[in-house]
Structure formats: C-alpha cells, structure tokens
Design a protein around this motif. Sequence first.
Motif, PDB file in Angstrom:
ATOM      1  N   GLN A 288      52.975  29.847  43.248  1.00 35.02           N
ATOM      2  CA  GLN A 288      51.719  30.303  42.643  1.00 35.02           C
ATOM      3  C   GLN A 288      51.206  31.575  43.315  1.00 35.02           C
ATOM      4  N   ASN A 289      51.271  31.620  44.629  1.00 32.94           N
ATOM      5  CA  ASN A 289      50.782  32.796  45.333  1.00 32.94           C
ATOM      6  C   ASN A 289      51.627  34.032  45.037  1.00 32.94           C
TER       7      ASN A 289
ATOM      8  N   GLY B 262      50.624  35.020  41.622  1.00 35.36           N
ATOM      9  CA  GLY B 262      49.237  35.458  41.659  1.00 35.36           C
ATOM     10  C   GLY B 262      49.077  36.844  42.232  1.00 35.36           C
ATOM     11  N   HIS B 263      49.805  37.163  43.301  1.00 39.06           N
ATOM     12  CA  HIS B 263      49.718  38.499  43.883  1.00 39.06           C
ATOM     13  C   HIS B 263      50.295  39.555  42.947  1.00 39.06           C
TER      14      HIS B 263
ATOM     15  N   ARG C 246      49.695  37.742  32.697  1.00 43.17           N
ATOM     16  CA  ARG C 246      48.438  37.052  32.431  1.00 43.17           C
ATOM     17  C   ARG C 246      48.686  35.901  31.460  1.00 43.17           C
TER      18      ARG C 246
ATOM     19  N   SER D 248      50.166  28.740  36.821  1.00 43.91           N
ATOM     20  CA  SER D 248      48.726  28.930  36.652  1.00 43.91           C
ATOM     21  C   SER D 248      47.936  27.668  36.961  1.00 43.91           C
TER      22      SER D 248
ATOM     23  N   PHE E 122      44.246  29.269  36.817  1.00 40.99           N
ATOM     24  CA  PHE E 122      44.503  30.658  37.170  1.00 40.99           C
ATOM     25  C   PHE E 122      45.049  31.424  35.964  1.00 40.99           C
TER      26      PHE E 122
ATOM     27  N   GLY F  28      45.842  35.074  36.437  1.00 44.94           N
ATOM     28  CA  GLY F  28      46.446  36.306  36.892  1.00 44.94           C
ATOM     29  C   GLY F  28      45.458  37.454  36.949  1.00 44.94           C
TER      30      GLY F  28
ATOM     31  N   HIS G  87      42.445  39.132  38.677  1.00 42.02           N
ATOM     32  CA  HIS G  87      41.910  39.080  40.039  1.00 42.02           C
ATOM     33  C   HIS G  87      40.459  38.611  40.073  1.00 42.02           C
TER      34      HIS G  87
ATOM     35  N   ASP H 228      40.106  34.867  38.801  1.00 38.30           N
ATOM     36  CA  ASP H 228      40.724  33.904  39.714  1.00 38.30           C
ATOM     37  C   ASP H 228      39.945  33.784  41.019  1.00 38.30           C
TER      38      ASP H 228
END
Length: 731
Positions: free
Chosen positions: A285-286, A289-290, A299, A313, A476, A478, A480, A483
């Motif tokens: 996920q991280n 996400g980054h 997204r 997500s 989540f 995507g 910024h 989230d």
Amino acid sequence: MCLIFCRFVIIFWILLQIEGVVVNDSRIQALLLNSSFSIEQLDYRNKNEIRSGEVATPDLCKTLMKRWFQNLNSLKNGTCKNSDDCLDALDQLDAFARYPAPGSPNIYDGSFRKCNDLNEKGGHRRKYCYLIQADEKMNCREEYHSILFKPNRTAFGFCGPEICHGKDYASMFGSMEKTFHFLMDRPVCAAFCTVRDIPKKLQFYFFTAFLIMLGSVVFFSSLYDYVRDTRYRLSSESEKVFGQRIILSFSLWSNIEFIFQDKRPDYIRSLDCIRAITFTWVVGQNVVGHLGFYDDKIRVDPSKISLASSAMSSLLPIYTYLFMSGLTVSYTFLKGKPSLDVLKQPFTWLIFFFHRWIRLTSALMVFIGFFDAYGKYIQGPYDALTGYSMVTQTDLCTYWMDIIHISNFVAVDEMCYLPAWHLAVDFQFTIFAPFFLLAFHYSTVLGTILAIIASLIGSGLTVFFFLQNTILNSAFTGDHVHDDKLVEIILSKPWNQMAPYMMGMIAGCILGKHSGSKRIIHPVASSIIWIIITVLGLVALIFGHFGTSQLEKALTNVSTRAVWSICLMWIIISTELKSAGPIGHYLEHPFWRPFGKLSFCAFIVHHMLLYFLFNIQEEAPKYTSFWHEYFHYTIPIVIYSYFLAFFLSVVVEIPILRIDRLIIDQFVPVSKIEKKTDVEEDDSFKDTSNRSDNTDGSSKKIKKSPENQETDYQSRNAYSPNEPLLENDLY
C-alpha cells in the motif's frame, strides 16, 4: 523550409564527426535545433537577493554554465572546434529531460544514471535536478513534500554542475524565455537536486556517539556470553548477578536464539503468519500510495472493480493490526487468570502501562534517531522530485510527541516518522484497556456488551466525522490531500478505530477462556462457515472503497471494518480450535515464527527503506502496473525490512525487553503487589523456599542451595501475578 532542412543536415553531420554519441537520437537533435542557449539571459543570485545564512551563486558555477552554453551554441551553429568539449556538452545534454511518459504529463524525466556516469570521466562533477514550473510566480520550496501535488505544474529533469545550488538553477532558468522548446510558459518556482549539502547538527554527533557506544556494548557482551556458553556451559539466563545479567541482555549470542526458538504452547501461533501477510500488505500500500502522490494513473476509479487496486486502496491491513493488538491484550490477560487481589493493586497497572510503553517506544525512538541523523543523506531522483520530503519531515517535527505517543494528533505533514501514528493509536488503546479487561475478567457477557457498545460509539463517531468532512473517502484513492485527511481525521484517531480493537478483545476473551477446549466443530459446518467468511472477506476487500455520498462512504467504511473483523475472528478462533484444516496448518507452520517476531521492527523500518529504494532508480519511479510494483518494489522492501529488523530487534528491542523483565523481577517482588497472607492462602503463589516450619510452630530462615535458588527463580517467573499483564508479543 530549405533553411530548416539544411540546418538539420549540418547538425547531423557534426554529430557524425564526434565519436561516442548516438547519432540516431532524434531527441538530442530536437533539443539542439529547437532550443536557445543564450548566455546573456543567465541570471545569477547576488548578495543583495539572498537570505541570511545563504550564499550567492559561486563563481565556478557561473563559469561552468557559460562554458556549457557556449559549447552547445557552437555545436548548434556548426562551429565546434574542440571535439572533447562538444562531446562533454552533448553527454550532459543527453541526461536532460525526455518527453513525458503516458500518465505523467507534468514530469519530463531525464537520466539520473547518465548524469552520474559523467562524473566517472573526470573534470567537474554534475548532479541531477528537477526544475519546477508553476502557473504563477511563487516560492514552492516552502511547501511540504511533493511540489507536484498542485495542478498545472511541471517538473523538468536536467543535469548541471554540482557546484551550483538548487536556488541558483531556479534563478538562471527562471530568467530565460523557453530555453528548451517543450518547456511550458510558466515561471520557475524552485529547483531540487539529487546532491546537496546536509549540515551536521548536534543530533547527528549525539546519535553517532550513541551507536558507537551501543555497538561496543553489544560486541563485548556477545563475546563474553559466547565464552561463557562454549567454554563453561553457562547460559545468560542462569546468571544470578544482576549487573552481569544486564550486560548479557545485549548479547547477540543469546538474542539471536530468541528469534528462532519455539514459543510457549499456549501462544496463538497463527498470528505469526497473519502479521507477516499484513506487513507485506502495508508495504504494498505504501509503495502504491507514494507513487500515487504524483501519478494520477493509479487513482482509484469506483466504477472499475479490480482485486489488485482494491487491495492497495483498502484500509483492511490497518484494521488487522488493531484487531491483533486487542486480541493479544485480552488473551494474555485472561489466560493468566490473575487473582482479584492483584488486580486491585494500582501498582500492577502501572507496571502494565510501563511495560507496554517500553515495548512500543524503545525500538521506535532508536530508529527515529537513526532516521533523523542519517536519513537526510538518502538522495536521489525521488527525493528531488518530491521536494526533499524527508528533510522537511524531520526538520519540522517534535520528537517528544512520539515518546509519549500522541503524534497521531498532528497533521500528517508534521509527523516525524509516518509509521509512528500506528503505535500511538495502539498505546492509547492500552491506556483504556484495563477497564474492559476487568469487565471480561468478571463476566464474559459483561465484557462483550461493553466492547460492542464501545464499537458502536466509535462507529457512530466515524459516521459523524465523515458527514462533517466532505473531503473524506471510504478508502485510499491515491490523492495526496484526500488520503492525508483520511489518516488525520479517521485512521489516526483512537475513537474512530475502536471497533476492530474491541472485536479483537472479544476474540481474545473467547480464546483465553476456552483455550484447550476439546470442542470440535463439525467439518460440514466448518466448511460452510469458511465459504461464507471467504465471500464476506472478498466483498469487504473489493467494495471497500465504494460510495458516492458522504453517508454511503461512511457506511462503507464502518461496515467494511466490522465484516473484516468478523472474518479475522473466525480465522483465528477456528485455527486455535483445530477446525481450520489445511488453512490452520499453513497459518501455524513454524516457518512464520521468526517473521512474526520481527514484524514489529520491520514495520518500523520499512518506510525509510522504501524511500531508499525509490532513490536508487535511474529516474523517479512511476506506477506501471500492480504486479510490476509488487515484484519490483514491494517484495524487495519486505526482504530488506526483515533484514534490517533483525539487527534492530537483537540489538535494541530484545535487550530492552530483557532488561525490563530483570528490573521488574529485581525491584518489584510479589510482596509489593500481593499481601503476604494472600500469597499463603493461594497454593498457586505459595513460596516455601524461604522458611521451614518446625514442630514447635516456630519458623527458621534457612540458607538456599543453588538448586533451590534456581527453582525459586523459575517459580517466580512461572507464577508471578504480574506475568499476564506483561506479555511481550502484544503487537
């Protein structure tokens, strides 16, 4: 038309005369033909335009930029006299921006590797940078994290002299008018480079000295323990001298053995596998996400149902961590069956809180110190593209909030180390856990009712906050901004995470009071329940990010965590009751044992390793596909995290836990927690090693033999009334 064609032929002929340059690279030809290298437009920073503490543009920077532009102009006009200089100028231009890849229309990446390769040829050194353009004249250096969060901005990769600072490049390119033909007509707001000077602050020297001291203690302790064990057959646990036991707590010789040794029979073995899977999930996920921070290709689109995108997500791994925390707290408490007199003593709960605090804080703060001292030296294209996010994050935070675990009450941008908010929520639940533990101890029904009421209150607050904040999503996305708000308002607050923790406490109560039960669920009934649980789990996973209105998003978020908690409850309970079949054997396999023990430290270190891996790429990483990111980033980060977690655990986590137990055994005897008369009335806590009853009713104090001392020490460890409250594996 003829003139343009002739210019192209001349440039092409010049390129043919220079060895080592790829002559068929139409991109370089386009850069030369459609670019303007005007030396007169180079604008440098002088002393009157800079802030205090900054320096003006170095003279060598001015000289190198002028020389580079002169060589490019000579090459463009067909007047290049020195082939070595022209080749060097073209190589530097070759590291410049490419046309943007699909899905990233605002990022013009160059070649970080190509720019670094130029340093191997000697001469002046170069560094790779990103030039940031915005719609209006502003200073985007002051903004946190990626400067590409805002719309209508572009990042233009280039390779320039290392002696120049980022602000020098912003000034020079900002004064030009479309130096390269595909640059936008926008003002330059900043330039971020992969190589920059990091001033060494007091924290750097302090932590370096601490590491040297810690390494020395670990080395000599390990050597001493090794000699004792191999030559004299003396283990560190058999040592009676308090000071020596403190020193031996840092021994790698015995701490490594703890990682791989089998746990006690009543341990919930399935948690090791679940912890490892959950940790891998969080890393994945991280990663996504980054990458989603500046790549809108990933997204989440609610109209598209994809198991992979839903998994990345989903909020389910966060709920899983909290569920396991509540489960282990209630399970170890009820399994130990402490007496009522012990529970009435406030000192018992003070020890419980301190042990939990030291368990969560020791490894975290040591690694945060490492992160603050050395993390800023991780430099690369991702660091530059995100606007030096690590530097900004560590410079603006307050570490005392992580020490007392309240960092979840600040904005994401102000957190010293992002994973710390998980531990803060966990410790805050620990503060209120005794109320529910006492209720479960008194009555299973009473404890369950109170836990359900707390879950409903927490779910109600979650719905309330969703309705009050239209920016929140159910999972989540995507994005910024969205989230971060989801983390700040929902995930990082204990009242919004109450439900999974309380469901875990209920499951722990069931296991703690019915552990070892011979009840066997009928295979047919078990199979039907497993099918239902599988369907519910997939529904929670796939549809966890759906919802158009805020009420729908809130209900999706609340129902998803409830359904997932029920699934976890069945998986763990059925495995412990031996009704899970091959799934239970898989979850309880000894292979998962070391990963379960190291998952806590791995969770702490993974964020910095993710940052490190992103910065060793040729260019800033971009999202390609789920499986590409999983195998290219997630799996390596998981492996590196466990490798680094191994050393953090045996050097910091395990020694601190051993010292914590030694101090409690040494300075907190049973008599301080439970009265002497109560101890004598309860056979389970009776200690007759200190006295001998004579026929005349008198009592004499006798000297203990070494055998009796060892028996007494083991007895205290086995029957200490504070043992159920001091479980090591709560997270």
